[in-house]
Each structure stands twice: as structure tokens, then as C-alpha cells.
Design a protein around this motif. Structure first.
Motif, PDB file in Angstrom:
ATOM      1  N   ALA A 152       8.100  14.349  -9.981  1.00 29.62           N
ATOM      2  CA  ALA A 152       7.388  13.664  -8.902  1.00 29.62           C
ATOM      3  C   ALA A 152       7.211  12.187  -9.269  1.00 29.62           C
ATOM      4  N   PRO A 153       7.383  11.278  -8.308  1.00 30.77           N
ATOM      5  CA  PRO A 153       7.550  11.561  -6.877  1.00 30.77           C
ATOM      6  C   PRO A 153       8.998  11.694  -6.404  1.00 30.77           C
ATOM      7  N   TRP A 154       9.988  11.763  -7.339  1.00 31.49           N
ATOM      8  CA  TRP A 154      11.368  11.914  -6.878  1.00 31.49           C
ATOM      9  C   TRP A 154      11.497  13.096  -5.924  1.00 31.49           C
ATOM     10  N   GLY A 155      10.878  14.215  -6.297  1.00 28.44           N
ATOM     11  CA  GLY A 155      10.994  15.397  -5.455  1.00 28.44           C
ATOM     12  C   GLY A 155       9.860  16.370  -5.684  1.00 28.44           C
ATOM     13  N   PHE A 156       9.863  17.436  -4.906  1.00 24.21           N
ATOM     14  CA  PHE A 156       8.855  18.489  -5.036  1.00 24.21           C
ATOM     15  C   PHE A 156       9.512  19.820  -4.716  1.00 24.21           C
ATOM     16  N   ASN A 157       8.948  20.899  -5.216  1.00 25.44           N
ATOM     17  CA  ASN A 157       9.472  22.235  -4.957  1.00 25.44           C
ATOM     18  C   ASN A 157       8.702  22.907  -3.830  1.00 25.44           C
ATOM     19  N   ASP A 158       9.431  23.581  -2.958  1.00 20.23           N
ATOM     20  CA  ASP A 158       8.768  24.325  -1.894  1.00 20.23           C
ATOM     21  C   ASP A 158       8.332  25.698  -2.418  1.00 20.23           C
TER      22      ASP A 158
ATOM     23  N   THR B 259       0.794  -1.225   0.000  1.00 22.05           N
ATOM     24  CA  THR B 259       0.000   0.000   0.000  1.00 22.05           C
ATOM     25  C   THR B 259       0.820   1.264   0.000  1.00 22.05           C
ATOM     26  N   ASP B 260       2.159   1.177  -0.144  1.00 19.45           N
ATOM     27  CA  ASP B 260       2.924   2.402  -0.107  1.00 19.45           C
ATOM     28  C   ASP B 260       2.639   3.234  -1.347  1.00 19.45           C
ATOM     29  N   ALA B 261       2.981   4.539  -1.232  1.00 15.43           N
ATOM     30  CA  ALA B 261       2.577   5.478  -2.271  1.00 15.43           C
ATOM     31  C   ALA B 261       3.350   5.329  -3.550  1.00 15.43           C
ATOM     32  N   GLY B 262       4.553   4.740  -3.529  1.00 14.25           N
ATOM     33  CA  GLY B 262       5.411   4.716  -4.709  1.00 14.25           C
ATOM     34  C   GLY B 262       5.087   3.587  -5.645  1.00 14.25           C
ATOM     35  N   ALA B 263       5.375   3.802  -6.918  1.00 11.96           N
ATOM     36  CA  ALA B 263       5.231   2.747  -7.912  1.00 11.96           C
ATOM     37  C   ALA B 263       6.474   1.902  -7.900  1.00 11.96           C
ATOM     38  N   ALA B 264       6.325   0.588  -7.851  1.00 16.10           N
ATOM     39  CA  ALA B 264       7.473  -0.312  -7.813  1.00 16.10           C
ATOM     40  C   ALA B 264       7.943  -0.573  -9.223  1.00 16.10           C
ATOM     41  N   THR B 265       9.247  -0.499  -9.434  1.00 19.21           N
ATOM     42  CA  THR B 265       9.826  -0.756 -10.734  1.00 19.21           C
ATOM     43  C   THR B 265      11.018  -1.658 -10.553  1.00 19.21           C
ATOM     44  N   SER B 266      11.044  -2.812 -11.199  1.00 18.12           N
ATOM     45  CA  SER B 266      12.168  -3.715 -11.077  1.00 18.12           C
ATOM     46  C   SER B 266      12.495  -4.274 -12.438  1.00 18.12           C
ATOM     47  N   THR B 267      13.727  -4.760 -12.590  1.00 17.88           N
ATOM     48  CA  THR B 267      14.113  -5.452 -13.799  1.00 17.88           C
ATOM     49  C   THR B 267      14.936  -6.649 -13.421  1.00 17.88           C
ATOM     50  N   THR B 268      15.051  -7.597 -14.330  1.00 21.72           N
ATOM     51  CA  THR B 268      15.933  -8.728 -14.113  1.00 21.72           C
ATOM     52  C   THR B 268      17.240  -8.457 -14.815  1.00 21.72           C
ATOM     53  N   SER B 269      18.187  -9.394 -14.719  1.00 23.50           N
ATOM     54  CA  SER B 269      19.518  -9.175 -15.252  1.00 23.50           C
ATOM     55  C   SER B 269      19.577  -9.457 -16.741  1.00 23.50           C
TER      56      SER B 269
END
Length: 416
Positions: free
Chosen positions: A303-309, A33-43
Motif C-alpha cells: 500500500a498504497p500501490w495496491g490492496f487485496n479484495d 491534499t491528495d492521499a499519495g506521498a510525492a517522491t521525486s528525484t533529480t538527474s
């Protein structure tokens, strides 16, 4: 100097469907349920040229070919834990101190620094109404290793009693062995499964017998943008004499290596477009480049790497663990959205490295599992680089020590 080729990976090269399939191939990890999208790859060897869409997000790694590098001999070096009491500790109590009234206490140190005083006195460590108390002579380190953690998640201080102590604790309070003999244990792990092999709590300056201040293929930039103070390693964005931002790498190359175990830092990340802080395990053995990026963050990324204040300054929110077998051989990665400003406080980034498996953690929570085999010894790296998904630093990127990549500690354990 021979030109090095750098391994880069484009996050935008993965479609949503491919990401779901590849995450499963990596052994799962961090799903839920975490907010981030999971991204994985194999070798399967994802090439940097596989980018799709607009813009790219580069995740990790140098993995450059260097025919002049010399194979590294494995060394069996045990680091020294520096957070020890320098006086005599005779007992401990946890909870609201009853040794002296609140008005009798005065602050003597902040967390991860040293409290010094005359004679033998009671010293308490904590915040609010949660304190751990010890008796010491002359001085005592103000940290979780010595006192435990009476106020978890809170910035703590040490306070010294105004009353000089001439006797030990009452007999009703059993004396314990000095806390300095108790090694810290991996966060969220079973203490009985590990033995501490390396620790720098950054309480005694920059240890040149353990650390280098540049990566092996560069020379050290003479512009000073790092220090050890207040119980922390600090690396900050800075322009050098030529007016350019420059990379700073702090590593144990040639001084400390380890194969397998648990590796952990507690750190607060800097803000600013272009900033790219990281914690990784690495080695350059001939043409081999085994690489385990425990944490890489890109404040200036989309986003979601970062955001501006409100002032237009980029803050980090997501980070990525990423693993490379070598040039062009990506094992797996994940963009993990913490949902928090990673520059606002300290968080734990860790990896459990087993012979055929790696598990990555954020504040004790599993975020990525990779079923892969690495057997080469690797050294420790802490760095602040620029670019990749974070973009190019500019005048909006705050310079100076107040915007540091701060590392509270770095520790390694072996399996028993």
C-alpha cells in the motif's frame, strides 16, 4: 541475442526527508491534499543498488545498452482517427430527446462500438435522461467524438428510433457540420493550442500498419493475450505453452514517432499480483534510451500501490509517472495515490511534453512537473509486463480477457 541491462529504481531508497527535497528540485507538481506521498528525484543518477529497508519498488524502464540497435530516422507520420460516422449526419440536439418517445427507442450499440440499421433514422447517445441525438443513414459510430459527451463519467449506449426519418431536422434546429470532422482535443487543455496528429480509437480492429505486438529485442509470443474488440485494445494476463506468464508490448516502433506535444490514453487497469501495466514514450537510438513513463501501476505492491479484495486478489490504487534520460540517469518520479480502484473504471493518463518541461496528468489533474529537456523523437508503447514492485504473478492472478488492461483510446497532438 545480446543480454540487455535493465534500469530499475527502488522507491524505498528515498527517505522522507530526501523525498521532500528532491520533489522541489523536480519543479514541484502534484503537491497539496491528495492521499499519495510525492517522491521525486533529480538527474543525479540514482542507482538501483541504493535500496534501503525491506523490499524494493521498481519504477520504470528498460534503458538497456544495445550496441546492435540502429539509429531511428524521424518520420512525419500522421495517424488516422478511426471513430467516424459511416453514414450521413444532418443535425444534432443535446438533452432529452424529443424526436421519439422513450418506448420507441431500442439499443443498437454500446459506447465505442458501431450502431447499424436500415435507412435513415434518429440515433441518440447517452444514459439516463442525458442524450445527444443525430440523424444518420445506415450506421454511426457510438462515441464521444461523434456525439460529444452528454453524460460525462457514465458508461453510455446508442439507441435507434423505430421511426424512419425522411426529412431533415426542423428549421428551428440549425444543422451542424458532421461531428466526424471535429478532432478530439486533450482533456482539460485549451483546444486551440493543439492539432491532432495520431489517434487510435480501436474501433476497426488491430492495425498492424501502426502497431507491433512485441518490443524490438524480443519475438512475439505465439500465445494470444491481446485483441481489439468493443472499441478497446485489451491485453490480459495469460500463461503460455510453457506455463509462464509473459510480457506483451504493443508499440509504434518504426511506424510512428513524435517530438513534443500532448499524449493521452483512457484506460482501465487489470487486477492481480505481478501485473505491471504501463503507457510510455520511448526510443532506442544507438546507446541512448530516452524514456517517459506516463503511467506504471503495481497492483501487487505494498500500500498504497495496491490492496487485496476479500478473495485475496490484488487491485491497483496508486501509479507512477517516471522519467529517465538514459541508463542510470533518473530525472524524476512520483508515486501518486489516486484513492481509487484503478481496475473499476476508465481514467485518463497524460503528459504534456514541452522542449524544457514535462507535465503529467491524471484525469486532467497535474500530478508531476519536471523541468528537463528531451529532444529525441519517441514512439508510443502500451504494455502488460510482470514483476517489479508488483511481485511475481501466481495462481491468485486472474487470467483471461475478463481481466484486461483495456485502452479506450490513445491520442497525440502537436503544439500549434
Amino acid at each position: 541475442m545480446q543480454t540487455l541491462s535493465f534500469q530499475r529504481f527502488s522507491m524505498s531508497a528515498l527517505s522522507c526527508a530526501a523525498a521532500a527535497v528532491l520533489l522541489a528540485a523536480c519543479g514541484g507538481g502534484g503537491s497539496g491534499t491528495d492521499a499519495g506521498a510525492a517522491t521525486s528525484t533529480t538527474s543525479a543518477g540514482v542507482e538501483a543498488s541504493a535500496a534501503q529497508g525491506t523490499g524494493t519498488t521498481s519504477v520504470a524502464g528498460i534503458n538497456g545498452a544495445d550496441s546492435t540497435s540502429t539509429p531511428v530516422t524521424t518520420t512525419s507520420t500522421t495517424g488516422t482517427t478511426t471513430s467516424t460516422t459511416t453514414g450521413t449526419t444532418t443535425g444534432t440536439t443535446t438533452g432529452t430527446s424529443t424526436v421519439a418517445p422513450a418506448s420507441a427507442w431500442s439499443q443498437c450499440a454500446t459506447e465505442n462500438s458501431t450502431c447499424t440499421f436500415e435507412g435513415t433514422k434518429e440515433v441518440r447517445y447517452g444514459a439516463g435522461d442525458k442524450w445527444a441525438t443525430r440523424t444518420a443513414t445506415g450506421s454511426i459510430a457510438c462515441n464521444n467524438t461523434v456525439f460529444g459527451d452528454p453524460a460525462f463519467g457514465t458508461q453510455k449506449t446508442c439507441e435507434v428510433s423505430g421511426t424512419t426519418t425522411t426529412t431533415q431536422q426542423p428549421a428551428t434546429t440549425p444543422a451542424e457540420a458532421p461531428a466526424s470532422t471535429t478532432s478530439p482535443t486533450p482533456f482539460g487543455q485549451s483546444a486551440s493550442a493543439y492539432e491532432l496528429t495520431f489517434a487510435d480509437e480501436f474501433n476497426n480492429g488491430f492495425n498492424t500498419s501502426v502497431w507491433n505486438d512485441h518490443i524490438w529485442y524480443e519475438t512475439s509470443n505465439p500465445t494470444k493475450n491481446y485483441t481489439v474488440e468493443d472499441g478497446k485494445l485489451k491485453i490480459w494476463p495469460q500463461r503460455d505453452a510453457s506455463g509462464n506468464f509473459f510480457n506483451r508490448t504493443i508499440d509504434t516502433d518504426g511506424k510512428y514517432y513524435q517530438t513534443y506535444g500532448y499524449f493521452e490514453i483512457e484506460a482501465k487497469l487489470p487486477v492481480g499480483k505481478g501485473t505491471w501495466p504501463a503507457f510510455w514514450l520511448f526510443n532506442h537510438i544507438g546507446a541512448e534510451r530516452p524514456e517517459m513513463d506516463v503511467m506504471e501501476a503495481y497492483a501487487g505492491g505494498a500500500a498504497p500501490w495496491g490492496f487485496n479484495d476479500a478473495n485475496g486478489v490484488a487491485h491497483p490504487q496508486a501509479y507512477a509517472p517516471t522519467v529517465w534520460k538514459g541508463p542510470n540517469t533518473l530525472v524524476g518520479t512520483r508515486q501518486y495515490d489516486t484513492g481509487m480502484d484503478l481496475s473499476a473504471g476508465f481514467h485518463k493518463y497524460a503528459v504534456k511534453w514541452e522542449p524544457n518541461k514535462q507535465t503529467y496528468y491524471f484525469d486532467g489533474k497535474e500530478v508531476l512537473v519536471l523541468n528537463t529537456t528531451f529532444s529525441d523523437p519517441m514512439y508510443l508503447m502500451l504494455d502488460l509486463w510482470y514483476g517489479s514492485a508488483s511481485g511475481t504473478p501466481d495462481n491468485s492472478t486472474p487470467q483471461g480477457k475478463t481481466n484486461s488492461y483495456e485502452v479506450n483510446y490513445i491520442r497525440a497532438w502537436r503544439f500549434k
